[in-house]
Design a protein around this motif. Structure first.
Motif, short mmCIF file in Angstrom:
data_model
loop_
_atom_site.label_atom_id
_atom_site.label_comp_id
_atom_site.label_asym_id
_atom_site.label_seq_id
_atom_site.Cartn_x
_atom_site.Cartn_y
_atom_site.Cartn_z
N GLY B 761 0.93 -1.40 -0.41
CA GLY B 761 -0.19 -0.18 -0.11
C GLY B 761 0.50 1.14 0.00
O GLY B 761 1.90 1.15 0.46
N ALA B 762 0.58 2.60 -0.60
CA ALA B 762 0.78 3.56 -0.51
C ALA B 762 1.88 4.23 0.41
O ALA B 762 3.04 4.44 0.41
CB ALA B 762 -0.33 5.25 -0.70
N VAL B 763 1.06 4.06 1.96
CA VAL B 763 2.05 4.59 3.03
C VAL B 763 2.96 3.76 3.47
O VAL B 763 4.05 3.23 4.49
CB VAL B 763 1.36 5.26 3.86
CG1 VAL B 763 0.42 6.08 3.41
CG2 VAL B 763 0.16 3.78 4.49
N LEU B 764 2.76 2.00 3.20
CA LEU B 764 3.78 1.08 3.25
C LEU B 764 5.24 0.69 3.41
O LEU B 764 5.72 2.05 1.88
CB LEU B 764 3.51 -0.11 3.41
CG LEU B 764 1.96 -0.32 4.38
CD1 LEU B 764 2.27 -1.96 4.37
CD2 LEU B 764 2.91 -0.71 5.96
N THR B 765 6.16 0.74 3.92
CA THR B 765 7.85 0.46 3.76
C THR B 765 8.01 -0.81 4.24
O THR B 765 7.39 -1.48 4.84
CB THR B 765 8.66 1.48 4.23
OG1 THR B 765 8.54 1.30 5.68
CG2 THR B 765 8.12 3.15 4.01
N GLU B 766 8.96 -0.91 3.68
CA GLU B 766 9.46 -2.69 4.19
C GLU B 766 10.13 -3.11 5.38
O GLU B 766 9.92 -3.81 6.13
CB GLU B 766 10.65 -2.74 4.03
CG GLU B 766 12.26 -4.51 3.82
CD GLU B 766 11.62 -5.90 2.75
OE1 GLU B 766 12.07 -4.51 1.41
OE2 GLU B 766 10.86 -6.55 2.97
N GLU B 767 10.27 -1.24 5.86
CA GLU B 767 10.52 -1.36 7.92
C GLU B 767 9.42 -0.81 8.41
O GLU B 767 10.03 -2.04 9.52
CB GLU B 767 11.44 -0.01 8.01
CG GLU B 767 12.53 0.32 7.48
CD GLU B 767 12.81 1.77 8.07
OE1 GLU B 767 12.78 2.42 7.17
OE2 GLU B 767 14.06 1.94 8.96
N TYR B 768 8.41 -0.83 7.94
CA TYR B 768 7.44 -0.69 8.89
C TYR B 768 6.80 -2.69 8.62
O TYR B 768 5.78 -2.94 9.78
CB TYR B 768 6.53 0.52 8.07
CG TYR B 768 4.94 0.41 8.65
CD1 TYR B 768 5.52 1.76 10.03
CD2 TYR B 768 4.14 -0.44 9.16
CE1 TYR B 768 4.56 1.86 11.31
CE2 TYR B 768 2.95 0.47 10.52
CZ TYR B 768 2.92 0.97 10.59
OH TYR B 768 2.11 1.18 11.84
#
Lengths: 196, 796
Positions: B761-768
């Protein structure tokens, strides 16, 4: 006082559409055909409508870091910066109507490619419509600042609630606000335009 | 005197605007006006008193925005106070009434918005219950932009009380509501629901409303309400004034009253002065109750279909009888297939679509209701709800957006006793079969006798003859050589002597014969010549469409034969195109299925697959052409030499090829074992990305169960257990909803430890993704496919 604004849109901004779709370079033949079909369909269902009000604004309105926008008080450094030197603000809500959402909904079920193209075109269209409204505001009030919406910078999205009340948006345009402050129909925009 | 009596004898005057008057009395901008029922009852009372004094028969309570979403637990006290204020003022006068004013809930209903139909009904019930308890004399539902929400409100009113219900919509100057409903379609829906008066309010000035009022008066048999604005606001000398003054308003309203409107009032910008002028200018106008227009109509959310003029075509393709592929789709819950059938039939010229999902092994109540809901999201044609399961019928009628055709009732006591109360409550035109406990009579007289009995019985429920369409039952001519003749003669009598509309399932007649189209189209022509109003037919049959277009041209249903000419020319054009395609096909060296998919050519892919299956086995075809094509497109997307729309167009082309394979070999087209659930998390309504992921996964042969958007964690866990899923794919677009993604991941870990979660999804990152404990992060749809492919290898 709440004013109405409307204008016709005869073509979709294809460059912007392709940008939203992430397409770089020339669109190939089959995509061109899809764009053409989608444009014809989406233009036949749009009904662009907007309402706006103009409020007095002055830097002195600022107290304890709170901006007095007349229709609401709000804490926002980025909006404050945007409105620097403004004497009035125009508050507007614009939509291209429910027809676009319905069309997207239809194609989501039967053609994901077309649905995605229509999504992008819907976004391009509401931007085009806002640009026309902006141009109208310039013609009425001369110089204006770039439009500023909830969620830009530190302007809290919950201001949507006050905007809806101030412009009777539900009643005048039939747009409804979800609990998370998003709007349906989805191709709708609320914004503040500073007037110098 | 009751309001119903008064309506029969005289024009009724409503009040005018309230909002602006409250603001003049000091209501601050942004404060909810209904709060003043508790804090400033005297000021609200004064507005009501001024209206009664200027001649209003009815005032509307200050409860327009009083709903549970805005007031929560304070709702009941706000509504009760509002009604009591108006009642107390009304008691100071004689023969005055108080209408409980109901406005929109401020949330758009599904599928366009997020509010569930039943939740809307419940919300309206709370406001209405409180108002009825406090003593309101009638319910006035107004300023509705969406007829579907209006339907929820009327149902709520009818289930809470037996007070009269008045209902009005907002129309734009284009003559439609915001959600696209025509005046005629609004009338059909509201008359079906049995409101006491109907019409329009707000948005327009009286002269702008005039053409819409004319259309409403022309088609309704119910008293008409007109409540316009005083034009548009403008500022004069620092004061807001409206562009239409009281005198002009009243003069224009007089024209509207002459036209036949019976309930008159004002909306935004109108004041007691406007109402006084309005009464002055209209009091001598003669009161005429609307005549019964005797129209047989059904509607969708946009438009009406009328029976008794040009013959109506009802598409029969969504009915599993004798259709293997549809049966399979229903069993698998493959709604996409059904929706495609709906759209194709609409494109082929059907006016109404039959929806029948009756299969012994499925839950018909939920399947039919869901199918009706989903089909209404992709087509604006009215539907025929076709079931012998009365509970399924009830459930589908309730959520249908418009006034449907119902298939069917018959002369049996049980059938009439079950169907007629539903028709009465929800509205609808019902197909009546001329059979009863003794079966289908062999004679014309027998069938006519049953038809008469059905008309009598319907009348007892308050259902008029105009809402019955008789089917005289065309049986197989191969089994009984007189079958066609008896059906036709009964039909002709019912139409011409009894004056009712008729319908036939045309295709039954050819049962058991080869090349059924020949018989069907000839029989169809004979039916039309005998006065058939509607036919249940296969719109994909060229013979049937030819007969229909020719009939319309021959018998005055096609001005200047334009439709016929268009159709006839298009048929030739298709033939021409086909041969041309073939030629170019032979010239292209590299033209194969792989090429068609890569180029996103949907129709060609289907044709090519059809061709290949004559010589190749399905699995061979999938492995040698479809999968390599998808892979090369996927790689190009990853290398950014090809973009999202092309990726999806190829996916659709591959899906078209798969559909052909599925048609030929229903079992075994799905080669993969991995079961994947996809969902957008709770609170998030953005499903563009998730839908793209779903499309690609299905393409690659994974078993996908899509739960949609705004899905609570518990529901995802329950589905994961039910389907025995291996992977759950979650999408979230907003920073505010990533929290529900975390909740879902945690709950899944606790309840189904073996399931792998893939998030994006748009606001997600690998880290999160790592932080919230997801198994994997996928940056786009292709990466999700790659992750699932590697998981597929692990379970094999």
């Amino acid at each position: 006082m709440i004013n109405e604004f409307s204008c016709g849109i005869s073509a979709v901004d294809l460059k912007q559409t392709l940008y939203y779709l992430g397409v770089k370079g020339e669109a190939e033949e089959s995509l061109k055909r899809l764009l053409c079909e989608s444009e014809r369909e989406i233009l036949s269902v749009i009904s662009p409508k907007a309402v706006y009000s103009v409020f007095d604004y002055c830097v002195e309105c600022e107290q304890n870091g709170e901006l007095n926008l007349q229709f609401a008080k709000v804490k926002s450094k980025s909006l404050c910066k945007n409105l620097k030197g403004c004497k009035k603000i125009a508050l507007f809500t614009a939509t291209v109507g429910t027809g676009v959402d319905r069309l997207i909904l239809k194609y989501q079920k039967i053609s994901p490619a077309k649905a995605t193209v229509l999504q992008a075109m819907g976004s391009a269209l509401i931007e085009q419509f806002c640009d026309s409204l902006n141009a109208f505001l310039i013609s009425e009030y001369n110089a204006v600042k770039p439009r500023f919406s909830c969620g830009y910078g530190d302007l809290d999205i919950s201001l949507q609630r006050d905007i809806f009340a101030a412009l009777s948006v539900e009643k005048r345009l039939g747009i409804t606000l979800l609990d998370n402050f998003f709007m349906t129909p989805t191709k709708s925009v609320t914004a503040i335009v500073g007037i110098l | 005197m009751t309001i119903e009596r008064k309506l029969k004898n005289s024009i009724i005057y409503l009040d005018g605007g309230t909002g602006t008057l409250l603001q003049e009395a000091g209501l601050p901008l942004g404060e909810l006006p209904e709060k003043w029922n508790l804090s400033h009852p005297d000021k609200v009372a004064k507005i009501h008193r001024d209206y009664f004094a200027s001649g209003s028969d009815i005032v509307c309570t200050n409860t327009f925005g009083a709903n549970v979403f805005k007031f929560g637990d304070e709702l009941e006290s706000v509504v009760e106070a509002g009604v009591k204020i108006a009642k107390t003022v009304a008691a100071e006068f004689k023969d005055k009434f108080v209408a409980l004013d109901i406005g929109s809930l401020g949330k758009l209903l599904k599928p366009l918005g997020a509010l569930d139909f039943e939740d809307a009904v419940s919300a309206f019930k709370r406001t209405i219950s409180a108002g009825v308890k406090a003593g309101a004399d009638l319910i006035l539902i107004e300023t509705m932009n969406d007829v579907y929400e209006l339907k929820a409100a009327v149902i709520a009113a009818k289930e809470v009380c037996s007070l009269p219900v008045f209902a009005t919509c907002v129309f734009g100057s284009d003559g439609k509501t915001m959600t696209g409903t025509s005046p005629e379609a609004m009338v059909a829906t509201l008359e079906g629901l049995g409101v006491d008066a109907l019409g329009l309010n707000c948005s327009l000035a009286p002269d702008q409303m005039f053409p819409i009022v004319k259309r409403i008066v022309a088609c309704t048999s119910t008293p008409v309400i007109v409540k316009p604005n005083a034009g548009l606001p403008k500022v004069e000398n620092g004061k807001t004034v409206y562009s239409v003054n009281a005198l002009k308003f009243a003069e224009d309203m007089a024209k509207i009253a002459e036209c036949g409107a019976l309930v008159l009032g004002g909306c935004c910008g109108t004041t007691p002065q406007y109402i006084a002028q309005l009464i002055e200018k209209t009091k001598t106008i003669c009161h005429k109750l609307p005549k019964d227009k005797n129209l047989t109509v059904i509607s969708s959310y946009t438009h009406c279909v009328q029976f008794g003029k040009a013959p109506v075509l009802i598409g029969e393709r969504i009915n599993p009888t004798g259709k293997k592929r549809l049966k399979q789709a229903l069993k698998e819950g493959d709604i996409g297939y059904i929706l495609n059938e709906a759209v194709t039939q609409a494109e082929r010229g059907a006016h109404v679509l039959d929806v029948n999902v009756g299969l012994p092994e499925i839950d018909e109540v939920s399947t039919l209701t869901n199918a009706v809901y989903e089909i209404q999201a992709v087509t604006d044609l009215p539907l025929q709800i076709d079931t012998s399961n009365f509970e399924a019928m009830r459930s589908a009628l309730r959520i249908y957006n418009g006034k449907p055709l119902i298939n069917s009732v018959n002369g049996k006591k049980e059938s009439m006793g079950a169907v007629f109360p539903l028709v009465k409550k929800y509205g609808g035109t019902v197909i009546a079969l001329t059979l009863d406990e003794n079966g289908i009579p062999n004679t014309v007289e027998g069938r006519i006798e049953i038809a008469k009995r059905i008309i009598c019985e319907a009348e007892k429920y308050g259902i008029a003859k105009k809402d019955l369409i008789f089917d005289t039952l065309a049986m197989a001519v191969s089994a009984d050589s007189s079958a066609a003749e008896v059906a036709l003669k009964s039909l002709s009598y019912l139409k011409h002597i009894m004056g009712v509309n008729t319908s036939l399932g045309v295709s039954n007649v050819s049962f058991g014969l080869p090349n059924r189209d020949f018989i069907n189209s000839t029989f169809f022509a004979a039916c039309l010549a005998n006065g058939l109003s509607a036919a249940i037919i296969n719109p994909n049959s060229d013979e049937i469409i030819k007969t229909y277009k020719s009939y319309c041209a021959l018998f005055g249903h096609d001005e200047n034969c334009l439709n016929y000419i268009n159709y006839a020319q298009s048929v030739e054009a298709v033939k021409f195109e086909k041969t041309e395609n073939k030629q170019s096909g032979n010239l292209k060296l590299e033209e194969n299925l792989k090429y068609c998919i890569e180029k996103g050519l949907k129709l060609d892919s289907a044709k090519m697959a059809e061709e290949r299956l004559k010589t190749q086995k399905p699995l061979e075809l999938i492995d040698s052409e479809i999968i390599p094509a998808l892979n090369s497109v996927g790689k190009a997307f990853e290398n950014k030499t090809l973009f999202l729309p092309q990726l999806l167009m190829s996916a659709e082309a591959a899906a078209a090829a798969f559909e052909v394979i599925k048609n030929k070999f229903p079992a075994g087209a799905n080669a993969k074992k991995l079961k994947v659930i996809t969902a957008t998390v709770e609170g998030d309504i953005h499903d563009i990305g998730k839908n793209i992921v779903k499309t690609l996964l299905i393409n690659y042969g994974f078993n996908v169960f899509d739960l949609g958007k705004d899905v609570p964690p518990e529901k995802i866990v329950a589905a994961a257990k039910q389907f025995n899923a291996n992977v759950v794919g979650l999408s979230a677009l907003m920073t505010t909803t990533v929290v529900s993604m975390q909740k879902t991941v945690e709950l899944l870990k606790a309840e189904c430890p073996n399931i792998k979660t893939v998030v994006g999804g748009a606001v997600l990152t690998e880290e999160y993704a790592q932080k919230i404990g997801a198994f994997a992060y996928a940056k786009d749809a292709m990466e999700t496919v790659r992750i699932c492919e590697s998981l597929e290898k692990q379970i094999n």
